[in-house]
Each structure stands twice: as structure tokens, then as C-alpha cells.
Design a protein around this motif. Structure first.
Motif, PDB file in Angstrom:
ATOM      1  N   GLU A  31     -28.515  10.698   6.511  1.00 11.58           N
ATOM      2  CA  GLU A  31     -27.578  10.748   7.238  1.00 11.58           C
ATOM      3  C   GLU A  31     -26.379  10.862   6.238  1.00 11.58           C
ATOM      4  OE1 GLU A  31     -27.509   7.920  10.978  1.00 11.58           O
ATOM      5  OE2 GLU A  31     -27.950   6.322   8.932  1.00 11.58           O
TER       6      GLU A  31
ATOM      7  N   THR B 193     -24.262   9.831   9.889  1.00 12.09           N
ATOM      8  CA  THR B 193     -24.970  10.661  11.330  1.00 12.09           C
ATOM      9  C   THR B 193     -25.725  11.758  10.870  1.00 12.09           C
ATOM     10  OG1 THR B 193     -24.347  11.860  13.402  1.00 12.09           O
ATOM     11  CG2 THR B 193     -22.930  12.070  11.473  1.00 12.09           C
ATOM     12  N   SER B 194     -26.840  12.153  11.280  1.00 13.50           N
ATOM     13  CA  SER B 194     -27.676  13.040  10.725  1.00 13.50           C
ATOM     14  C   SER B 194     -27.319  13.985  10.930  1.00 13.50           C
ATOM     15  CB  SER B 194     -29.423  12.856  10.718  1.00 13.50           C
ATOM     16  OG  SER B 194     -30.140  13.718  10.845  1.00 13.50           O
ATOM     17  N   TRP B 195     -27.695  15.293  10.847  1.00 12.03           N
ATOM     18  CA  TRP B 195     -27.300  17.278  11.975  1.00 12.03           C
ATOM     19  C   TRP B 195     -28.680  17.521  12.254  1.00 12.03           C
ATOM     20  CZ3 TRP B 195     -22.267  18.579  11.712  1.00 12.03           C
ATOM     21  CH2 TRP B 195     -21.379  17.324  11.500  1.00 12.03           C
TER      22      TRP B 195
ATOM     23  N   LEU C 100     -25.592  19.901   2.753  1.00  9.08           N
ATOM     24  CA  LEU C 100     -27.019  20.412   4.396  1.00  9.08           C
ATOM     25  C   LEU C 100     -27.614  21.875   3.638  1.00  9.08           C
ATOM     26  CD1 LEU C 100     -23.762  20.631   7.529  1.00  9.08           C
ATOM     27  CD2 LEU C 100     -26.187  19.122   7.258  1.00  9.08           C
TER      28      LEU C 100
ATOM     29  N   HIS D  52     -24.266  23.681  12.787  1.00  8.50           N
ATOM     30  CA  HIS D  52     -25.220  22.875  12.859  1.00  8.50           C
ATOM     31  C   HIS D  52     -23.918  21.491  13.835  1.00  8.50           C
ATOM     32  CE1 HIS D  52     -26.248  23.238   8.355  1.00  8.50           C
ATOM     33  NE2 HIS D  52     -27.277  22.691   9.004  1.00  8.50           N
ATOM     34  N   TRP D  53     -25.059  20.409  14.026  1.00  7.30           N
ATOM     35  CA  TRP D  53     -24.317  20.030  14.907  1.00  7.30           C
ATOM     36  C   TRP D  53     -24.940  18.067  14.555  1.00  7.30           C
ATOM     37  CZ3 TRP D  53     -26.553  24.281  16.452  1.00  7.30           C
ATOM     38  CH2 TRP D  53     -25.792  25.054  17.455  1.00  7.30           C
ATOM     39  N   PRO D  54     -24.142  16.786  14.349  1.00  2.54           N
ATOM     40  CA  PRO D  54     -24.245  15.663  14.427  1.00  2.54           C
ATOM     41  C   PRO D  54     -25.067  15.624  15.734  1.00  2.54           C
ATOM     42  CG  PRO D  54     -22.215  16.393  15.189  1.00  2.54           C
ATOM     43  CD  PRO D  54     -22.621  17.621  15.380  1.00  2.54           C
TER      44      PRO D  54
ATOM     45  N   LEU E 154     -19.918  17.512   2.799  1.00  2.00           N
ATOM     46  CA  LEU E 154     -21.249  18.223   3.841  1.00  2.00           C
ATOM     47  C   LEU E 154     -22.071  19.411   3.917  1.00  2.00           C
ATOM     48  CD1 LEU E 154     -22.194  17.394   6.574  1.00  2.00           C
ATOM     49  CD2 LEU E 154     -20.509  17.383   7.857  1.00  2.00           C
TER      50      LEU E 154
END
Length: 245
Positions: A53, A57-59, A174, A33-35, A170
Motif C-alpha cells: 500500500e 491504499t493499494s493500486w 508504481l 492506475h486506479w486506487p 507514488l
């Protein structure tokens, strides 16, 4: 009773009515995962869906794994059809109070699975050549989409014992998702409900040699993934898609 139904209390909403239709298992799976700012993703998701978000931030998730036991209920597994490697690129969305997954792409080696998923679930599947080699607890994974499409190459594996993500983190946000959204060619929005036990996660390390999976969508992600949970296997049941918009 399917083993996925042994635990249901962790679900964010009740099981959907009616009988589940499909079964499958997701194996040797890495959540990379990356922001990414929600504004950079808005054009990639139809407007009825809210881009979620977490802490501002979203991912974006890139998820290499392999499918096993894929079949419509009550048929048995079929050689060359029920098991194949897959690579998903996913975003995190919500509609009508139900958070879920929006797939930018799904790559698989199985031509029948690609055709069926496009037809029945309106998902953006693509045919790809995918090779997975296992060396102990490590996996060498390489995917190249047909017709000179995007490529992904990584080496990864678990480094811890199994645990369950803590609600509110988080990692939990996710991974613990129980529906997916897709848009049909006529613009209709569909939701597909799924169920499985809480993810049996392990911490992992990964070396990503190549990742061009976001290039077709104009999204730039750089550097090492910010989060890397791994799961050895989870058994999943899937209901028929339902139109929601």
C-alpha cells in the motif's frame, strides 16, 4: 554490454548473480492506475506475497504498450516473433523485502510468446487481438481477448518533456520495480529479476472508452485513472526465474 546496464545505481538491490537471459524493449507505454483497497485484492494474490500500500491504499495498473526486440540471448530479432502489442493488468506486492509486480493478466497477439511465457515464467498470458494506430504523438489502442474475453480501448499520448520520477513519490513507487512474481501450477512461488535504466517518463492524457480488464477478477474500478505517466521506450534485460517459496 547491453545498454540497460549503463546505469545501475538507482536499483533498490544489487544486480542478481549470473548472466541475464532475455532482452526486450517496452515502447509507447501508458501506466494507467486506479486506487483499490488491499482487502479487495487479497484473494487474487497467493498468501506468501504481501499486497503493498502507498498512503493507505493499494493500486491497480492497466498498461497498454508494445514489445520490441524480444529474444533469448544471444539470438537476433526474428520477424513476427520479436515484436508485438501487449496489455498488462498488474498489482504491487512484496516478498522477502523485495517489492515487485504481480500480474493478474497479460494479453498479447503473439501465440508463441503466450505459450513460452506461460511455460517458462508461469505468467497468466492470453491470446488477444490488439490494434495500435499512431497519429503524431497520440496512440489509439484497442484490445479484445480471444473467446469473447475482456476488452480495452483507449486513446492516449504524452503532454510533457521527459523526466524521472522522484523517489518517495507514488509515481516512483508504481514504476520503479525490478522483479515480478508468479505462481506455478504446483503452487511454487517464483521471482523473475529484471533491470533497466530509470523510467524516462512523460505526463500524459488519455481517454479510456472501454476497460473490462478487471471484470474477470471481480474488482471494480471506476472513473478516470488517478495517475497517467507515459514512456516512449525503455530497454530491459531479464534473468531466469528463481523459486523463492
Amino acid at each position: 554490454m547491453h545498454p540497460a546496464l549503463a546505469v545501475t545505481i538507482h536499483r533498490p538491490w544489487p544486480l542478481p548473480p549470473g548472466a541475464w537471459r532475455w532482452r526486450q524493449s517496452w515502447c509507447d507505454l501508458l501506466f494507467a492506475h486506479w486506487p483499490a483497497p488491499a482487502t479487495a485484492l487479497r484473494a487474487l494474490v497467493p498468501e506468501p506475497l504481501q499486497i503493498q500500500e502507498f498512503d493507505g491504499t493499494s493500486w491497480v495498473g492497466v498498461v497498454p504498450f508494445r514489445m520490441a526486440g524480444v529474444m533469448h540471448r544471444p539470438l537476433p530479432d526474428l520477424p513476427w516473433i520479436s515484436a508485438f502489442p501487449e496489455l498488462n493488468v498488474r498489482l504491487y506486492v512484496e516478498y522477502d523485502g523485495k517489492p515487485g509486480v504481480w500480474f493478474l493478466s497479460l494479453d498479447a497477439t503473439n501465440l508463441l510468446a503466450v505459450w513460452a511465457a506461460r511455460l517458462l515464467f508461469h505468467l497468466p498470458y492470453h491470446r488477444a487481438q490488439i490494434d495500435i494506430a499512431q497519429h503524431g504523438d497520440r496512440f489509439a489502442y484497442a484490445s479484445a481477448r480471444s473467446h469473447d474475453g475482456p476488452r480495452f480501448q483507449a486513446e492516449y499520448g504524452p503532454t510533457s518533456s521527459v523526466y524521472h520520477a522522484t523517489p518517495g513519490t507514488l509515481e516512483h513507487w508504481l514504476t520503479e520495480r525490478y522483479c515480478l512474481y508468479a505462481q506455478a501450477p504446483d503452487g511454487a512461488l517464483w521471482r523473475t529479476e529484471v533491470h533497466h535504466a530509470p523510467w524516462p517518463l512523460q505526463q500524459a492524457t488519455a481517454t479510456i472508452a472501454e476497460n473490462r480488464m478487471l471484470a474477470p477478477h471481480g474488482v471494480h474500478i471506476g472513473g478516470a485513472p488517478a495517475l497517467l505517466p507515459f514512456a516512449r521506450r525503455i530497454d530491459v534485460i531479464v534473468w531466469a526465474p528463481q523459486r523463492v517459496k
